[in-house]
Motif scaffolding. Structure first.
Motif, PDB file in Angstrom:
ATOM      1  N   PHE A 132      69.464  36.847   7.683  1.00  0.00           N
ATOM      2  CA  PHE A 132      69.269  38.103   8.400  1.00  0.00           C
ATOM      3  C   PHE A 132      67.785  38.360   8.650  1.00  0.00           C
ATOM      4  N   THR A 133      67.525  39.189   9.645  1.00  0.00           N
ATOM      5  CA  THR A 133      66.181  39.680   9.910  1.00  0.00           C
ATOM      6  C   THR A 133      66.227  41.195  10.000  1.00  0.00           C
ATOM      7  N   ILE A 134      65.347  41.849   9.255  1.00  0.00           N
ATOM      8  CA  ILE A 134      65.096  43.278   9.436  1.00  0.00           C
ATOM      9  C   ILE A 134      63.865  43.351  10.318  1.00  0.00           C
ATOM     10  N   LEU A 135      63.985  44.020  11.439  1.00  0.00           N
ATOM     11  CA  LEU A 135      62.907  44.127  12.413  1.00  0.00           C
ATOM     12  C   LEU A 135      62.660  45.600  12.684  1.00  0.00           C
ATOM     13  N   GLU A 136      61.494  46.097  12.262  1.00  0.00           N
ATOM     14  CA  GLU A 136      61.187  47.517  12.454  1.00  0.00           C
ATOM     15  C   GLU A 136      59.992  47.658  13.390  1.00  0.00           C
ATOM     16  N   PHE A 137      60.189  48.408  14.461  1.00  0.00           N
ATOM     17  CA  PHE A 137      59.107  48.756  15.383  1.00  0.00           C
ATOM     18  C   PHE A 137      58.475  50.048  14.890  1.00  0.00           C
ATOM     19  N   MET A 138      57.142  50.059  14.818  1.00  0.00           N
ATOM     20  CA  MET A 138      56.447  51.220  14.272  1.00  0.00           C
ATOM     21  C   MET A 138      55.115  51.442  14.976  1.00  0.00           C
ATOM     22  N   HIS A 155      67.575  36.330   1.190  1.00  0.00           N
ATOM     23  CA  HIS A 155      68.329  35.950   2.379  1.00  0.00           C
ATOM     24  C   HIS A 155      68.014  36.811   3.605  1.00  0.00           C
ATOM     25  N   VAL A 156      66.975  37.641   3.494  1.00  0.00           N
ATOM     26  CA  VAL A 156      66.589  38.508   4.608  1.00  0.00           C
ATOM     27  C   VAL A 156      65.094  38.338   4.895  1.00  0.00           C
ATOM     28  N   THR A 157      64.763  38.071   6.149  1.00  0.00           N
ATOM     29  CA  THR A 157      63.374  38.040   6.592  1.00  0.00           C
ATOM     30  C   THR A 157      63.039  39.420   7.120  1.00  0.00           C
ATOM     31  N   THR A 158      61.952  39.989   6.635  1.00  0.00           N
ATOM     32  CA  THR A 158      61.537  41.319   7.068  1.00  0.00           C
ATOM     33  C   THR A 158      60.297  41.204   7.936  1.00  0.00           C
ATOM     34  N   LYS A 159      60.323  41.911   9.073  1.00  0.00           N
ATOM     35  CA  LYS A 159      59.185  41.932   9.986  1.00  0.00           C
ATOM     36  C   LYS A 159      58.957  43.347  10.480  1.00  0.00           C
ATOM     37  N   MET A 160      57.714  43.716  10.600  1.00  0.00           N
ATOM     38  CA  MET A 160      57.341  45.007  11.160  1.00  0.00           C
ATOM     39  C   MET A 160      56.500  44.715  12.396  1.00  0.00           C
ATOM     40  N   VAL A 161      56.774  45.433  13.478  1.00  0.00           N
ATOM     41  CA  VAL A 161      56.063  45.232  14.742  1.00  0.00           C
ATOM     42  C   VAL A 161      55.337  46.512  15.114  1.00  0.00           C
TER      43      VAL A 161
END
Length: 170
Positions: free
Chosen positions: A55-61, A85-91
């Motif tokens: 999974f990917t958590i993708l947060e736009f901020m 099991h989760v890749t986290t990214k903030m944009v």
């Protein structure tokens, strides 16, 4: 009357273009900064996952968004807890790279996940981001399985954990 009709059509067509649950997430290449564990610049697709992650958590901020700042410790905790099991990214959709770099330095202990710069707003446009924070969770096929706009509550966090656990068990 034409102006009102055009405005209504524009609003309706915008909502049809927004990335929603069930949609494929667009792959947009951005400069990504790994902070907290050392800073390096890498060009990476926002949907890329770490090896073995489902999974990917993708947060736009935005660094000027109060709700985004409130979400930061919550996203950081999720990244640690779900990191197997989760890749986290903030944009960041901010255009002031100096201010974002200062923000990264100030919050370095919380940003142990991938942080991407979208100062040209390419990803913001591709995902039709109107409000920050906006979070997406993507499955292993880059399908959006969750979308949330606004501050995360404990109920939202429980829902995210349950969703990832349910998806993980399948």
């Amino acid at each position: 009357m034409k102006v009102l009709t055009g405005l209504i059509f524009g609003l309706l067509s915008f909502s049809l273009m927004a990335v929603e649950v069930g949609d494929s997430a667009p792959c947009v290449y951005l400069d990504t900064v790994v902070s907290g564990v050392g800073t390096e610049s890498v060009e990476q697709c926002v949907t890329d996952k770490s090896e073995g992650h489902q999974f990917t958590i993708l947060e736009f901020m935005s660094i000027t968004c109060g709700a985004c700042i409130k979400n930061l410790p919550k996203i950081s905790a999720l990244a640690v807890e779900l990191g197997d099991h989760v890749t986290t990214k903030m944009v960041s959709i901010d255009r002031n790279v100096e201010a974002v770099n200062s923000f990264l330095e100030t919050n370095e202990s919380l940003i142990t996940f991938l942080f991407a710069f979208d100062n040209e707003r390419v990803a913001k446009t591709a995902y039709s981001i109107r409000y920050t924070p906006t979070m997406f969770i993507l499955n292993d096929e880059d399908e959006v399985i969750y979308k949330h706009i606004g501050t995360l509550t404990e109920e939202h966090i429980a829902e995210i954990k349950e969703l990832v656990a349910v998806e993980d068990a399948q």
